[in-house]
Design a protein around this motif. Structure first.
Motif, PDB file in Angstrom:
ATOM      1  N   VAL A 175     -31.642  16.294   3.535  1.00  0.00           N
ATOM      2  CA  VAL A 175     -33.173  16.191   3.932  1.00  0.00           C
ATOM      3  C   VAL A 175     -33.790  14.761   3.404  1.00  0.00           C
ATOM      4  CG1 VAL A 175     -35.683  16.927   3.019  1.00  0.00           C
ATOM      5  CG2 VAL A 175     -33.627  18.411   3.470  1.00  0.00           C
ATOM      6  N   LYS A 176     -33.297  14.007   2.351  1.00  0.00           N
ATOM      7  CA  LYS A 176     -33.801  12.855   1.999  1.00  0.00           C
ATOM      8  C   LYS A 176     -33.488  11.789   3.328  1.00  0.00           C
ATOM      9  CE  LYS A 176     -33.364  13.394  -2.916  1.00  0.00           C
ATOM     10  NZ  LYS A 176     -32.341  12.868  -4.071  1.00  0.00           N
ATOM     11  N   TYR A 177     -32.088  11.976   3.813  1.00  0.00           N
ATOM     12  CA  TYR A 177     -31.587  11.069   5.004  1.00  0.00           C
ATOM     13  C   TYR A 177     -32.495  11.348   6.218  1.00  0.00           C
ATOM     14  CZ  TYR A 177     -28.425   8.835   8.184  1.00  0.00           C
ATOM     15  OH  TYR A 177     -27.893   8.099   9.477  1.00  0.00           O
ATOM     16  N   ALA A 178     -32.696  12.551   6.321  1.00  0.00           N
ATOM     17  CA  ALA A 178     -33.508  12.759   7.640  1.00  0.00           C
ATOM     18  C   ALA A 178     -34.978  12.435   7.735  1.00  0.00           C
ATOM     19  CB  ALA A 178     -33.347  14.278   7.826  1.00  0.00           C
ATOM     20  N   ILE A 179     -35.477  12.648   6.357  1.00  0.00           N
ATOM     21  CA  ILE A 179     -36.724  12.031   6.224  1.00  0.00           C
ATOM     22  C   ILE A 179     -36.754  10.564   6.266  1.00  0.00           C
ATOM     23  CG2 ILE A 179     -38.943  11.603   4.655  1.00  0.00           C
ATOM     24  CD1 ILE A 179     -37.976  14.632   3.569  1.00  0.00           C
ATOM     25  N   GLN A 180     -35.880   9.757   5.946  1.00  0.00           N
ATOM     26  CA  GLN A 180     -36.061   8.375   5.648  1.00  0.00           C
ATOM     27  C   GLN A 180     -35.928   7.554   6.933  1.00  0.00           C
ATOM     28  OE1 GLN A 180     -32.848   7.861   2.683  1.00  0.00           O
ATOM     29  NE2 GLN A 180     -34.217   7.886   0.985  1.00  0.00           N
ATOM     30  N   ASN A 181     -35.082   8.523   7.936  1.00  0.00           N
ATOM     31  CA  ASN A 181     -34.503   7.892   9.045  1.00  0.00           C
ATOM     32  C   ASN A 181     -35.457   8.367  10.243  1.00  0.00           C
ATOM     33  OD1 ASN A 181     -32.021   6.103   8.758  1.00  0.00           O
ATOM     34  ND2 ASN A 181     -31.942   7.660   7.235  1.00  0.00           N
ATOM     35  N   GLY A 182     -36.446   9.191   9.840  1.00  0.00           N
ATOM     36  CA  GLY A 182     -37.414   9.656  10.848  1.00  0.00           C
ATOM     37  C   GLY A 182     -36.756  10.934  11.870  1.00  0.00           C
ATOM     38  N   ILE A 183     -35.632  11.416  11.302  1.00  0.00           N
ATOM     39  CA  ILE A 183     -35.173  12.621  12.075  1.00  0.00           C
ATOM     40  C   ILE A 183     -35.925  13.838  12.009  1.00  0.00           C
ATOM     41  CG2 ILE A 183     -32.984  13.942  12.354  1.00  0.00           C
ATOM     42  CD1 ILE A 183     -31.538  11.514  10.855  1.00  0.00           C
ATOM     43  N   ILE A 184     -36.629  14.098  10.925  1.00  0.00           N
ATOM     44  CA  ILE A 184     -37.724  15.231  11.003  1.00  0.00           C
ATOM     45  C   ILE A 184     -38.840  14.669  10.644  1.00  0.00           C
ATOM     46  CG2 ILE A 184     -35.871  16.919  10.293  1.00  0.00           C
ATOM     47  CD1 ILE A 184     -36.658  16.596   7.193  1.00  0.00           C
ATOM     48  N   ALA A 185     -39.747  15.457  11.449  1.00  0.00           N
ATOM     49  CA  ALA A 185     -41.192  14.784  11.160  1.00  0.00           C
ATOM     50  C   ALA A 185     -42.004  15.708  10.071  1.00  0.00           C
ATOM     51  CB  ALA A 185     -42.144  15.198  12.309  1.00  0.00           C
ATOM     52  N   ILE A 228     -20.956  15.722   9.529  1.00  0.00           N
ATOM     53  CA  ILE A 228     -22.172  15.012   9.172  1.00  0.00           C
ATOM     54  C   ILE A 228     -22.196  14.689   7.614  1.00  0.00           C
ATOM     55  CG2 ILE A 228     -24.734  15.060   8.952  1.00  0.00           C
ATOM     56  CD1 ILE A 228     -24.664  17.022  11.378  1.00  0.00           C
ATOM     57  N   MET A 229     -21.821  15.653   6.772  1.00  0.00           N
ATOM     58  CA  MET A 229     -22.091  15.197   5.510  1.00  0.00           C
ATOM     59  C   MET A 229     -20.760  14.280   4.887  1.00  0.00           C
ATOM     60  SD  MET A 229     -22.739  19.196   3.947  1.00  0.00           S
ATOM     61  CE  MET A 229     -23.311  18.693   2.122  1.00  0.00           C
ATOM     62  N   ASP A 230     -19.851  14.372   5.501  1.00  0.00           N
ATOM     63  CA  ASP A 230     -18.558  13.505   5.423  1.00  0.00           C
ATOM     64  C   ASP A 230     -19.071  11.934   5.601  1.00  0.00           C
ATOM     65  OD1 ASP A 230     -16.960  15.511   4.270  1.00  0.00           O
ATOM     66  OD2 ASP A 230     -15.976  15.684   6.243  1.00  0.00           O
ATOM     67  N   LYS A 231     -19.727  11.878   6.793  1.00  0.00           N
ATOM     68  CA  LYS A 231     -19.919  10.542   7.455  1.00  0.00           C
ATOM     69  C   LYS A 231     -21.121   9.954   6.436  1.00  0.00           C
ATOM     70  CE  LYS A 231     -18.945  11.142  12.338  1.00  0.00           C
ATOM     71  NZ  LYS A 231     -19.346  11.130  13.484  1.00  0.00           N
ATOM     72  N   LEU A 232     -22.138  10.779   6.020  1.00  0.00           N
ATOM     73  CA  LEU A 232     -23.288  10.139   5.172  1.00  0.00           C
ATOM     74  C   LEU A 232     -22.935  10.115   3.759  1.00  0.00           C
ATOM     75  CD1 LEU A 232     -26.316  12.130   6.879  1.00  0.00           C
ATOM     76  CD2 LEU A 232     -25.200   9.919   7.592  1.00  0.00           C
ATOM     77  N   GLY A 233     -21.901  10.627   3.278  1.00  0.00           N
ATOM     78  CA  GLY A 233     -21.516  10.773   1.833  1.00  0.00           C
ATOM     79  C   GLY A 233     -22.496  11.747   1.236  1.00  0.00           C
ATOM     80  N   CYS A 234     -23.001  12.417   1.952  1.00  0.00           N
ATOM     81  CA  CYS A 234     -23.926  13.815   1.289  1.00  0.00           C
ATOM     82  C   CYS A 234     -23.109  14.863   0.724  1.00  0.00           C
ATOM     83  CB  CYS A 234     -25.018  13.971   2.105  1.00  0.00           C
ATOM     84  SG  CYS A 234     -26.455  12.697   2.692  1.00  0.00           S
ATOM     85  N   HIS A 235     -23.635  15.425  -0.504  1.00  0.00           N
ATOM     86  CA  HIS A 235     -22.702  16.560  -0.676  1.00  0.00           C
ATOM     87  C   HIS A 235     -23.771  17.934  -0.717  1.00  0.00           C
ATOM     88  CE1 HIS A 235     -19.830  13.646  -2.229  1.00  0.00           C
ATOM     89  NE2 HIS A 235     -20.677  13.047  -2.797  1.00  0.00           N
ATOM     90  N   ASP A 236     -24.981  17.675  -0.496  1.00  0.00           N
ATOM     91  CA  ASP A 236     -25.701  19.094  -0.344  1.00  0.00           C
ATOM     92  C   ASP A 236     -26.873  18.778   0.494  1.00  0.00           C
ATOM     93  OD1 ASP A 236     -27.785  17.477  -1.834  1.00  0.00           O
ATOM     94  OD2 ASP A 236     -27.038  18.089  -3.678  1.00  0.00           O
ATOM     95  N   MET A 291     -26.367  14.523  15.481  1.00  0.00           N
ATOM     96  CA  MET A 291     -28.135  14.387  15.317  1.00  0.00           C
ATOM     97  C   MET A 291     -28.868  15.554  15.263  1.00  0.00           C
ATOM     98  SD  MET A 291     -28.657  11.088  14.179  1.00  0.00           S
ATOM     99  CE  MET A 291     -30.297  10.614  14.694  1.00  0.00           C
ATOM    100  N   GLU A 292     -28.607  16.254  16.378  1.00  0.00           N
ATOM    101  CA  GLU A 292     -29.275  17.369  16.728  1.00  0.00           C
ATOM    102  C   GLU A 292     -29.093  18.545  15.769  1.00  0.00           C
ATOM    103  OE1 GLU A 292     -29.600  18.619  21.319  1.00  0.00           O
ATOM    104  OE2 GLU A 292     -27.769  18.373  20.680  1.00  0.00           O
ATOM    105  N   VAL A 293     -27.980  18.565  15.132  1.00  0.00           N
ATOM    106  CA  VAL A 293     -27.572  19.567  14.281  1.00  0.00           C
ATOM    107  C   VAL A 293     -28.123  19.119  12.825  1.00  0.00           C
ATOM    108  CG1 VAL A 293     -25.776  20.675  12.779  1.00  0.00           C
ATOM    109  CG2 VAL A 293     -25.806  20.421  15.102  1.00  0.00           C
ATOM    110  N   LEU A 294     -28.162  17.824  12.875  1.00  0.00           N
ATOM    111  CA  LEU A 294     -28.861  17.216  11.410  1.00  0.00           C
ATOM    112  C   LEU A 294     -30.288  17.723  11.306  1.00  0.00           C
ATOM    113  CD1 LEU A 294     -28.925  15.709   8.588  1.00  0.00           C
ATOM    114  CD2 LEU A 294     -28.900  13.503  10.108  1.00  0.00           C
ATOM    115  N   GLN A 295     -30.982  17.489  12.347  1.00  0.00           N
ATOM    116  CA  GLN A 295     -32.321  17.856  12.453  1.00  0.00           C
ATOM    117  C   GLN A 295     -32.808  19.139  12.120  1.00  0.00           C
ATOM    118  OE1 GLN A 295     -34.405  16.735  16.042  1.00  0.00           O
ATOM    119  NE2 GLN A 295     -36.325  17.755  15.342  1.00  0.00           N
ATOM    120  N   TRP A 296     -31.943  19.974  12.645  1.00  0.00           N
ATOM    121  CA  TRP A 296     -32.105  21.650  12.495  1.00  0.00           C
ATOM    122  C   TRP A 296     -31.949  21.993  10.930  1.00  0.00           C
ATOM    123  CZ3 TRP A 296     -34.704  24.704  15.935  1.00  0.00           C
ATOM    124  CH2 TRP A 296     -34.629  24.191  16.933  1.00  0.00           C
TER     125      TRP A 296
END
Length: 219
Positions: A206-216, A193-201, A160-165
């Motif tokens: 960024v979309k995931y982090a915004i939607q889940n309030g991980i980044i302000a 992180i990308m494997d778990k979320l199924g994100c390829h780029d 989660m920390e790495v995803l935010q950065w």
């Protein structure tokens, strides 16, 4: 390694001002300044830039078409949009065309340097307002979730920390320094992180982090 930049903007005084600022930076060098997208395409074979920094508007050549042509003909070159234009359609179109980042002209020079360095490392970078519009575009089209992402994916605290950065545009080296781990370990976390979320780029991260309030998001 010095990052070689080709800049394009109709406002040549603005380019000259940026060039003066870049002269104070050791790891970034402006190879050429041109006035429009057509000149960019013509100058690439002579300048061999690592990054092209360009606006979207020109009376001579369509910016999005130019991005698409550059990305197709020179896929190794990273493209950073520096523009006053900030709307969902323009952002979506230019990212689909192959741009690696989008930053607004209201940004500070420090943020611009951060964006260039992030992109040079192979990441993407979005101004916070641009990230907000990316999410807005998803909501308006009815796609509330990142395609393919498991919203209840079990990320560890460190992930989660790495995803935010990562979502905020920091390079692997920057993250490693902040978390007191190696850049290789950061890369491993990113892959997991990308494997778990199924994100390829990074766009989807960024979309995931915004939607889940991980980044302000800044207003």
């Amino acid at each position: 390694m010095t990052v070689q930049v080709l800049m394009a903007d109709e406002n040549y005084l603005q380019l000259e001002g940026l060039n003066k600022l870049f002269e104070t930076v050791e790891d970034i060098q402006v190879k050429q300044m041109v006035r429009n997208e057509l000149e960019i395409v013509n100058k690439i074979p002579d300048t061999h830039p690592d990054i092209i920094m360009m606006d979207l508007h020109s009376p001579i050549c369509n910016g999005i078409r130019a991005v698409r042509q550059i990305h197709t003909d020179y896929p190794q070159i990273r493209i950073l949009i520096l523009s006053n234009l900030c709307n969902v359609e323009a952002i979506r179109s230019v990212l689909e065309a192959g741009a690696s980042g989008y930053i607004l002209k209201q940004c500070s020079f420090t943020e611009l340097l951060h964006a260039i360095r992030a992109i040079a490392e192979g990441n993407s970078y979005f101004h916070p307002m641009v990230a907000k519009l990316i999410l807005s575009g998803i909501m308006q089209t009815g796609h509330g979730a990142v395609e393919g992402a498991e919203m209840d994916a079990h990320l560890t605290g460190r992930e989660m920390e790495v995803l935010q950065w990562v979502a905020e545009g920091y390079t692997n080296q920057d993250i490693a320094k902040q978390l007191f781990i190696s850049a290789k370990t950061v890369q491993t976390h990113r892959r997991n992180i990308m494997d778990k979320l199924g994100c390829h780029d990074r766009v989807n991260l960024v979309k995931y982090a915004i939607q889940n309030g991980i980044i302000a998001l800044q207003e």
